[in-house]
Design a protein around this motif. Structure first.
Motif, PDB file in Angstrom:
ATOM      1  N   GLU A  50       0.842  -1.200   0.000  1.00  0.00           N
ATOM      2  CA  GLU A  50       0.000   0.000   0.000  1.00  0.00           C
ATOM      3  C   GLU A  50       0.871   1.241   0.000  1.00  0.00           C
ATOM      4  N   LYS A  77      -2.064  -0.193 -11.092  1.00  0.00           N
ATOM      5  CA  LYS A  77      -3.419  -0.460 -10.625  1.00  0.00           C
ATOM      6  C   LYS A  77      -3.464  -0.375  -9.104  1.00  0.00           C
ATOM      7  N   GLY A  79      -6.033  -0.070  -5.446  1.00  0.00           N
ATOM      8  CA  GLY A  79      -7.323  -0.406  -4.860  1.00  0.00           C
ATOM      9  C   GLY A  79      -8.052   0.840  -4.381  1.00  0.00           C
ATOM     10  N   GLU A  80      -9.123   0.620  -3.659  1.00  0.00           N
ATOM     11  CA  GLU A  80      -9.960   1.695  -3.131  1.00  0.00           C
ATOM     12  C   GLU A  80      -9.268   2.417  -1.975  1.00  0.00           C
ATOM     13  N   SER A  95      -2.592  -2.933  -6.004  1.00  0.00           N
ATOM     14  CA  SER A  95      -3.282  -4.157  -6.413  1.00  0.00           C
ATOM     15  C   SER A  95      -2.368  -5.306  -6.792  1.00  0.00           C
TER      16      SER A  95
END
Length: 128
Positions: A50, A77, A79-80, A95
């Protein structure tokens, strides 16, 4: 000096002081990036799971975000995004696994009081 002139001068001075406070207070009300993980201009030995950005004040998630570009200049890519730590930390999952190379993080933030900031930095993945 008459009382009217003294009153007008005092009133004008008060307005000037309020204006200075409003302008300087606004200048310090922006959400500035305090820390980043991976660190700005740093190096990590493995792909980070992250991106964590900690700001000086709370953020509005709807209008804050991150874009990561890889060594091939393609977008990574992600994530949220979510807010953590009393809404001052923006956490964005990565991701996939990042290959070795230098990555650019472009971020933009809207603080809870409506001020916008943005910036960018790089970090390097060196797993070998």
């Amino acid at each position: 000096m008459s009382r009217t002139t003294t009153s007008r001068t005092a009133f004008a001075s008060s307005i000037a002081i309020v204006a200075v406070i409003a302008v300087t207070g606004g200048a310090f009300a922006h959400a500035e990036l305090k820390t980043a993980v991976p660190a700005a201009n740093g190096s990590v030995s493995a792909s980070p799971p992250e991106i964590d950005l900690t700001f000086s004040e709370d953020l509005n998630l709807k209008f804050s975000g991150v874009k990561v570009t890889g060594p091939d200049k393609k977008a990574v890519k992600l994530g949220e995004s979510m807010l953590m730590d009393s809404n001052t930390e923006l956490m964005v999952p990565v991701s996939g696994t990042l290959a070795d190379g230098t990555y650019k993080v472009d971020w933009h933030a809207l603080s809870g009081d409506g001020h916008k900031t943005h910036g960018s930095y790089t970090f390097t993945v060196k797993s070998k």
